[in-house]
Design a protein around this motif. Structure first.
Motif, mmCIF file in Angstrom:
data_model
loop_
_atom_site.group_PDB
_atom_site.id
_atom_site.type_symbol
_atom_site.label_atom_id
_atom_site.label_comp_id
_atom_site.label_asym_id
_atom_site.label_seq_id
_atom_site.Cartn_x
_atom_site.Cartn_y
_atom_site.Cartn_z
ATOM 1 N N UNK A 1 42.367 20.210 42.303
ATOM 2 C CA UNK A 1 43.335 21.249 41.949
ATOM 3 C C UNK A 1 42.873 22.036 40.719
ATOM 4 N N UNK A 2 42.316 21.358 39.739
ATOM 5 C CA UNK A 2 41.823 22.052 38.550
ATOM 6 C C UNK A 2 40.641 22.961 38.890
ATOM 7 N N UNK A 3 39.750 22.479 39.735
ATOM 8 C CA UNK A 3 38.603 23.315 40.126
ATOM 9 C C UNK A 3 39.067 24.528 40.923
ATOM 10 N N UNK A 4 40.026 24.341 41.813
ATOM 11 C CA UNK A 4 40.548 25.467 42.587
ATOM 12 C C UNK A 4 41.296 26.448 41.702
ATOM 13 N N UNK A 5 41.976 25.945 40.677
ATOM 14 C CA UNK A 5 42.684 26.838 39.761
ATOM 15 C C UNK A 5 41.703 27.750 39.029
ATOM 16 N N UNK A 6 40.546 27.217 38.665
ATOM 17 C CA UNK A 6 39.535 28.063 38.024
ATOM 18 C C UNK A 6 39.004 29.122 38.992
ATOM 19 N N UNK A 7 38.866 28.762 40.256
ATOM 20 C CA UNK A 7 38.445 29.739 41.259
ATOM 21 C C UNK A 7 39.486 30.825 41.456
ATOM 22 N N UNK A 8 40.763 30.449 41.477
ATOM 23 C CA UNK A 8 41.822 31.446 41.601
ATOM 24 C C UNK A 8 41.897 32.338 40.371
ATOM 25 N N UNK A 9 41.655 31.760 39.197
ATOM 26 C CA UNK A 9 41.634 32.546 37.973
ATOM 27 C C UNK A 9 40.509 33.577 38.025
ATOM 28 N N UNK B 1 39.302 34.889 40.709
ATOM 29 C CA UNK B 1 39.727 35.895 41.686
ATOM 30 C C UNK B 1 40.705 36.885 41.066
ATOM 31 N N UNK B 2 41.654 36.379 40.277
ATOM 32 C CA UNK B 2 42.629 37.255 39.621
ATOM 33 C C UNK B 2 41.929 38.193 38.644
ATOM 34 N N UNK B 3 40.966 37.671 37.904
ATOM 35 C CA UNK B 3 40.219 38.520 36.971
ATOM 36 C C UNK B 3 39.471 39.611 37.733
ATOM 37 N N UNK B 4 38.871 39.269 38.857
ATOM 38 C CA UNK B 4 38.155 40.266 39.657
ATOM 39 C C UNK B 4 39.101 41.338 40.164
ATOM 40 N N UNK B 5 40.278 40.935 40.637
ATOM 41 C CA UNK B 5 41.244 41.911 41.131
ATOM 42 C C UNK B 5 41.778 42.795 39.998
ATOM 43 N N UNK B 6 41.982 42.212 38.837
ATOM 44 C CA UNK B 6 42.419 43.013 37.696
ATOM 45 C C UNK B 6 41.359 44.030 37.299
ATOM 46 N N UNK B 7 40.112 43.626 37.342
ATOM 47 C CA UNK B 7 39.036 44.563 37.011
ATOM 48 C C UNK B 7 38.964 45.715 38.016
ATOM 49 N N UNK B 8 39.232 45.403 39.279
ATOM 50 C CA UNK B 8 39.142 46.446 40.303
ATOM 51 C C UNK B 8 40.330 47.401 40.274
ATOM 52 N N UNK B 9 41.535 46.859 40.134
ATOM 53 C CA UNK B 9 42.710 47.685 40.370
ATOM 54 C C UNK B 9 43.531 48.004 39.124
ATOM 55 N N UNK B 10 43.426 47.222 38.054
ATOM 56 C CA UNK B 10 44.275 47.457 36.887
ATOM 57 C C UNK B 10 43.565 48.216 35.781
ATOM 58 N N UNK B 11 42.259 48.170 35.762
ATOM 59 C CA UNK B 11 41.526 48.818 34.665
ATOM 60 C C UNK B 11 41.082 50.196 35.089
#
Length: 74
Positions: free
Chosen positions: A54-62, A64-74
């Motif tokens: 679960x901890x390793x998957x949480x880092x992967x999801x984090x 992913x969220x950073x990548x999506x923020x870079x694409x769509x929020x910045x």
């Protein structure tokens, strides 16, 4: 130029997802190695297995969220 840098940054952030996948594979592989060597201790380590996954998957999801923020929020 700025648009291209967003895509490069998002692509680099996706390396975190690759690392998470490798980490989860190592966690489960190591658990199976240990469980096959000592089956009586496998039941006691199952909780640790799922917490680590679960901890390793949480880092992967984090990542992913950073990548999506870079694409769509910045």
């Amino acid at each position: 130029m700025e648009e291209g840098m967003k895509y490069i940054g998002a692509g680099l952030a996706c390396f975190g997802m690759i690392g998470a996948a490798i980490g989860v594979g190592n966690i489960f592989g190591s658990f199976l190695d240990g469980a096959l060597r000592n089956p009586s201790a496998a039941a006691q380590q199952t909780g640790n297995l799922f917490v680590g996954a679960a901890l390793a998957e949480a880092l992967g999801l984090f990542a992913f969220v950073v990548a999506m923020l870079l694409l769509f929020a910045v």
